[in-house]
Design a protein around this motif. Structure first.
Motif, mmCIF file in Angstrom:
data_model
loop_
_atom_site.group_PDB
_atom_site.id
_atom_site.type_symbol
_atom_site.label_atom_id
_atom_site.label_comp_id
_atom_site.label_asym_id
_atom_site.label_seq_id
_atom_site.Cartn_x
_atom_site.Cartn_y
_atom_site.Cartn_z
ATOM 1 N N HIS A 159 0.903 -1.283 -0.087
ATOM 2 C CA HIS A 159 -0.033 0.063 0.080
ATOM 3 C C HIS A 159 0.896 1.157 -0.105
ATOM 4 O O HIS A 159 2.040 1.057 0.133
ATOM 5 N N HIS A 175 -6.076 -2.234 4.002
ATOM 6 C CA HIS A 175 -5.770 -0.911 3.268
ATOM 7 C C HIS A 175 -4.720 -0.917 2.345
ATOM 8 O O HIS A 175 -3.980 -1.672 2.271
ATOM 9 N N HIS A 211 4.038 7.500 2.377
ATOM 10 C CA HIS A 211 5.165 6.365 2.805
ATOM 11 C C HIS A 211 4.712 5.072 1.807
ATOM 12 O O HIS A 211 3.585 5.231 1.069
ATOM 13 N N ASN A 240 4.720 0.931 1.230
ATOM 14 C CA ASN A 240 4.664 -0.318 1.941
ATOM 15 C C ASN A 240 5.144 -1.551 0.851
ATOM 16 O O ASN A 240 4.285 -1.466 0.059
ATOM 17 N N TYR A 273 9.403 0.631 9.932
ATOM 18 C CA TYR A 273 9.462 1.909 8.946
ATOM 19 C C TYR A 273 10.963 2.451 9.292
ATOM 20 O O TYR A 273 11.439 2.534 10.302
ATOM 21 N N GLU A 309 8.285 1.186 4.560
ATOM 22 C CA GLU A 309 7.752 0.409 5.432
ATOM 23 C C GLU A 309 7.673 -1.284 5.194
ATOM 24 O O GLU A 309 7.250 -1.343 3.784
HETATM 25 FE FE LIG Z 1 1.789 1.504 6.048
#
Ligand SMILES: [Fe+2]
Ligand SMILES: O=C/C=C/C(C(=O)O)=C(/O)C(=O)O
Length: 285
Positions: A140, A180, A194, A196, A235, A245
């Motif tokens: 994500h 998410h 960020h 991921n 992270y 992340e």
């Molecule tokens: Fe995240």
């Protein structure tokens, strides 16, 4: 409503392309698929790429979502126009650069660059990294929001995302059963907050924790566990000062009818149930 099938790629501007390629391959654990003087295409799965670093304007970034039907792009153009948002169809050259069949570009109400793409290229070749970080998929990304009510409305009413949980003004949005794939975090910035990648297990998160320390990579949060998605995470910062992340164990929401988004308080414990304190601006009060 514009139906988002999946997240596709990020285009991230940078000052020094070689430095980003070195980080992405040797630290993050992505595979370099293709490189020109200005562009580097890297992946953590079997798609053509997940991140394209572009040397030049380090503030430039864009996120892309796959749509299932070509007609969705025409429909999107009209629906965005009704919202007062001008969208632009990609030229053949722009599609070639992105390795997609067709694309539509626009900015969301916060000014975040978004690309809707049809038929992003896949490969028949297994992802094969130089460093085994245990990456299983591009998980994500976070986007900045200057007005979360406005932007949640945009992403859930104009686009097909749904709210899974909220933390303060922030929102974790799903576009499929995964808890998410978009995270909105309040700030005064625009663009990608960020990036991921999902890893196979807690062992990979912890292995990377030791590895990143050994390589003097700044760790900005974790190891920890998100009470929202239940994922275990770490992270860290890239040389581009962006937040990356790894996480493992993100929950899936399968009972769509009965899911009620929860409102988490804006406190460190809403970001980590183990007690890790975030050193990430958007995660702090
Ligand atoms: Fe995240
Ligand atoms: O708990 C807050 C943050 C959640 C995030 C995020 O940073 O996007 C996750 O990754 C998660 O819940 O998995």
């Amino acid at each position: 409503m514009i139906h988002l099938h999946d997240i596709s790629y990020l285009r991230l501007g940078c000052q020094n392309l070689s430095e980003m390629v070195e980080f992405a391959t040797d630290i993050l654990g992505l595979e370099l698929r293709h490189k020109t003087d200005t562009h580097a295409y890297l992946r953590g799965d079997s798609s053509a790429y997940n991140i394209c670093y572009i040397e030049g304007d380090a503030d430039y970034d864009a996120c892309a979502f796959e749509v299932r039907e070509l007609s969705e792009l025409d429909k999107a153009e009209k629906e965005l126009a009704a919202e007062g948002i001008t969208a632009k169809r990609a030229t053949d050259e722009e599609c070639e650069e992105r390795q997609v069949n067709s694309a539509l570009f626009f900015a969301d109400p916060n000014g975040n660059r978004v690309e809707l793409v049809y038929r992003p290229y896949q490969t028949g070749v297994r992802y094969f990294p130089g460093r085994d970080a245990g990456i299983t998929e591009f998980g994500h990304f976070g986007l900045h929001t200057g007005d979360s009510e406005r932007d949640i409305r945009f992403w859930t009413e104009v686009m097909s995302a749904r709210v899974s949980d909220k933390i303060g003004e922030g929102a974790l949005l799903r576009i499929d059963p995964v808890h998410h794939k978009i995270a909105l975090f309040a700030s005064e910035h625009t663009g990608v907050q960020h990036v991921n990648f999902q890893v196979a297990s807690i062992d990979d998160v912890m292995r990377s924790w030791y590895f990143l320390q050994e390589k003097n990579v700044p760790i900005v949060f974790g190891p920890g566990r998100h009470p929202t998605s239940t994922a275990m995470f770490i992270y860290f910062l890239g040389p581009d000062k962006r937040v990356y992340e790894y996480s493992s164990g993100v929950k899936r929401i399968t009972d769509e009818e009965n899911h009620t988004p929860r409102q988490f308080e804006m406190a460190p414990t809403s970001f980590c149930m183990w007690g890790a304190k975030p050193n990430v601006d958007e995660f702090s009060e």
